[in-house]
Design a protein around this motif. Structure first.
Motif, PDB file in Angstrom:
ATOM      1  N   HIS A  74      70.141  75.280  20.570  1.00  0.00           N
ATOM      2  CA  HIS A  74      70.644  74.424  21.644  1.00  0.00           C
ATOM      3  C   HIS A  74      71.629  73.355  21.172  1.00  0.00           C
ATOM      4  O   HIS A  74      72.701  73.180  21.767  1.00  0.00           O
ATOM      5  CB  HIS A  74      69.479  73.739  22.369  1.00  0.00           C
ATOM      6  N   ILE A  75      71.270  72.598  20.146  1.00  0.00           N
ATOM      7  CA  ILE A  75      72.083  71.437  19.777  1.00  0.00           C
ATOM      8  C   ILE A  75      73.459  71.827  19.259  1.00  0.00           C
ATOM      9  O   ILE A  75      74.471  71.290  19.736  1.00  0.00           O
ATOM     10  CB  ILE A  75      71.328  70.539  18.766  1.00  0.00           C
ATOM     11  N   PRO A  76      73.582  72.751  18.302  1.00  0.00           N
ATOM     12  CA  PRO A  76      74.934  73.105  17.844  1.00  0.00           C
ATOM     13  C   PRO A  76      75.814  73.684  18.949  1.00  0.00           C
ATOM     14  O   PRO A  76      77.017  73.402  19.011  1.00  0.00           O
ATOM     15  CB  PRO A  76      74.688  74.118  16.723  1.00  0.00           C
ATOM     16  N   ILE A  77      75.222  74.475  19.839  1.00  0.00           N
ATOM     17  CA  ILE A  77      76.009  75.024  20.951  1.00  0.00           C
ATOM     18  C   ILE A  77      76.389  73.915  21.924  1.00  0.00           C
ATOM     19  O   ILE A  77      77.541  73.830  22.377  1.00  0.00           O
ATOM     20  CB  ILE A  77      75.222  76.141  21.663  1.00  0.00           C
ATOM     21  N   ALA A  78      75.425  73.044  22.246  1.00  0.00           N
ATOM     22  CA  ALA A  78      75.694  71.958  23.195  1.00  0.00           C
ATOM     23  C   ALA A  78      76.807  71.047  22.693  1.00  0.00           C
ATOM     24  O   ALA A  78      77.653  70.592  23.483  1.00  0.00           O
ATOM     25  CB  ALA A  78      74.427  71.155  23.444  1.00  0.00           C
ATOM     26  N   LYS A  79      76.838  70.757  21.413  1.00  0.00           N
ATOM     27  CA  LYS A  79      77.878  69.875  20.862  1.00  0.00           C
ATOM     28  C   LYS A  79      79.264  70.453  21.088  1.00  0.00           C
ATOM     29  O   LYS A  79      80.223  69.708  21.349  1.00  0.00           O
ATOM     30  CB  LYS A  79      77.626  69.636  19.378  1.00  0.00           C
ATOM     31  N   THR A 101      70.154  65.315  17.909  1.00  0.00           N
ATOM     32  CA  THR A 101      69.972  64.999  19.328  1.00  0.00           C
ATOM     33  C   THR A 101      70.595  63.657  19.698  1.00  0.00           C
ATOM     34  O   THR A 101      71.217  63.528  20.761  1.00  0.00           O
ATOM     35  CB  THR A 101      68.487  65.013  19.710  1.00  0.00           C
ATOM     36  N   SER A 102      70.445  62.656  18.840  1.00  0.00           N
ATOM     37  CA  SER A 102      71.044  61.341  19.132  1.00  0.00           C
ATOM     38  C   SER A 102      72.561  61.442  19.175  1.00  0.00           C
ATOM     39  O   SER A 102      73.215  60.851  20.053  1.00  0.00           O
ATOM     40  CB  SER A 102      70.608  60.314  18.089  1.00  0.00           C
ATOM     41  N   GLU A 103      73.128  62.188  18.240  1.00  0.00           N
ATOM     42  CA  GLU A 103      74.586  62.359  18.203  1.00  0.00           C
ATOM     43  C   GLU A 103      75.076  63.076  19.462  1.00  0.00           C
ATOM     44  O   GLU A 103      76.118  62.714  20.024  1.00  0.00           O
ATOM     45  CB  GLU A 103      74.994  63.148  16.953  1.00  0.00           C
ATOM     46  N   LEU A 104      74.304  64.098  19.895  1.00  0.00           N
ATOM     47  CA  LEU A 104      74.689  64.827  21.106  1.00  0.00           C
ATOM     48  C   LEU A 104      74.701  63.901  22.313  1.00  0.00           C
ATOM     49  O   LEU A 104      75.671  63.892  23.099  1.00  0.00           O
ATOM     50  CB  LEU A 104      73.720  65.982  21.352  1.00  0.00           C
TER      51      LEU A 104
END
Length: 331
Positions: A74-79, A101-104
């Motif tokens: 999720h996170i790498p794709i969401a970014k 998650t905080s960076e996103l």
């Protein structure tokens, strides 16, 4: 609307069917994140544009991207999407850990991107009624809350081998705590922020999985209330239930029948505040999708924000940590 679906597992197919039902004129692109090109044998991709790269996926530019791939991705794709200022719906849980998650969330704020997390029980009418009764003070101040869910994992997705599912594999974000984190989300919704977590989790059954199948979680809330949450993937008879005990009464939800019952000390009796035949489970998914679309179109506030998703993930990870280290975890 231009929709982009990332991944097409069971939940992705549900969202795709609901898009077609609620917005038949909408265009759909499906991004298969694997590299091997293979068509869908069940015809579910018919009428959709299918792509195999991010660059293809964002041409034409989607109005909303729905990330339904395993939570470990999720996170790498969401970014990638947030960097392109594309609004997101991310299936629960937000991720399998807090890394990135905080960076996103900070990047989403900077780019005015909406992140909506898929805790669909927020849209379930009986639970909305229960929440309304709490907010109206019908049971007074919350003293304790008890939630339970259990269902035999091999029966979750008929026709598939449970051993190969996301739910059964630690690397993909499986296990009772993350997979059944709906209960962690809605008890926080009812009772407020969680301050401490104590838990015991384990793989107790004979299921061929590398994750916990049972969890007992004790929560302490900021307002002083206490909570207990039971999660399992082993009950042969599906069960879901919530009981909220207050200073002036008690309210319960039976997830098998969708009945909501209220007891108040003033009246001294139980009253049905929602009593009907069990609701079509898909209705809350449709409400969730339509609310996400309204949020994107009107630049509104998500019902379940990225920050909400992160808070629930923190509770879930604290439960797993508590079990590993055999101690209470402060949040």
């Amino acid at each position: 609307m231009r929709y982009l679906l990332v991944g097409l597992g069971s939940i992705g197919k549900r969202h795709l069917a609901n898009i077609r039902k609620t917005d038949p004129q909408g265009s759909v692109t499906i991004w298969h994140t694997h590299t091997q090109k293979s068509g869908s044998s069940d015809g579910s991709t018919a009428g959709a544009r299918v792509v195999y790269s991010f660059d293809e996926a964002i041409q034409p530019r989607p109005d909303i991207a729905l990330i339904t791939s395993p939570s470990s991705t999720h996170i790498p794709i969401a970014k990638k999407f947030v960097s392109e200022k594309i609004d997101l719906f991310i299936e629960k849980p937000l991720s399998i850990d807090l890394d990135g998650t905080s960076e996103l969330l900070a990047l989403a704020t900077a780019n005015d991107v909406r992140i909506i997390v898929g805790y669909n029980f927020r849209y379930h009418r009986p639970l909305q009624i229960l929440k309304q009764c709490i907010d109206e003070g019908k049971i007074g101040r919350i003293i304790s809350i008890h939630a339970e869910v259990g269902q035999y994992l091999p029966e979750w997705r008929p026709g598939t081998d449970y051993r190969t599912s996301v739910s059964a594999r630690r690397a993909l974000g499986g296990g009772a705590v993350l997979e059944l984190s709906h209960e962690l989300d809605y008890v926080r919704w009812f009772a407020g922020e969680v301050t401490t977590v104590t838990a015991v989790t384990d793989h107790i059954s004979s299921l061929e999985i590398d994750v916990e199948d049972t969890a007992e979680i004790i929560l302490r809330f900021e307002n002083g209330a206490m909570g207990s949450v039971h999660l399992d993937m082993v009950q042969r008879v599906p069960h879901r239930h919530c009981r909220v005990i207050g200073s002036k009464g008690t309210i319960t939800w039976d997830g098998n029948t969708d009945a909501v019952m209220l007891y108040t000390a003033a009246e001294g009796k139980w009253t049905a505040v929602h009593q009907t035949e069990k609701l079509d489970r898909n209705v809350m998914y449709i409400e969730e999708l339509q609310q996400a679309v309204r949020c994107v179109r009107e630049r509104g506030t998500p019902v379940v924000s990225g920050e909400d998703g992160r808070r629930v993930l923190e509770i879930a990870l604290a439960a797993l940590q508590s079990s590993r280290e055999q101690r209470c975890i402060q949040l």
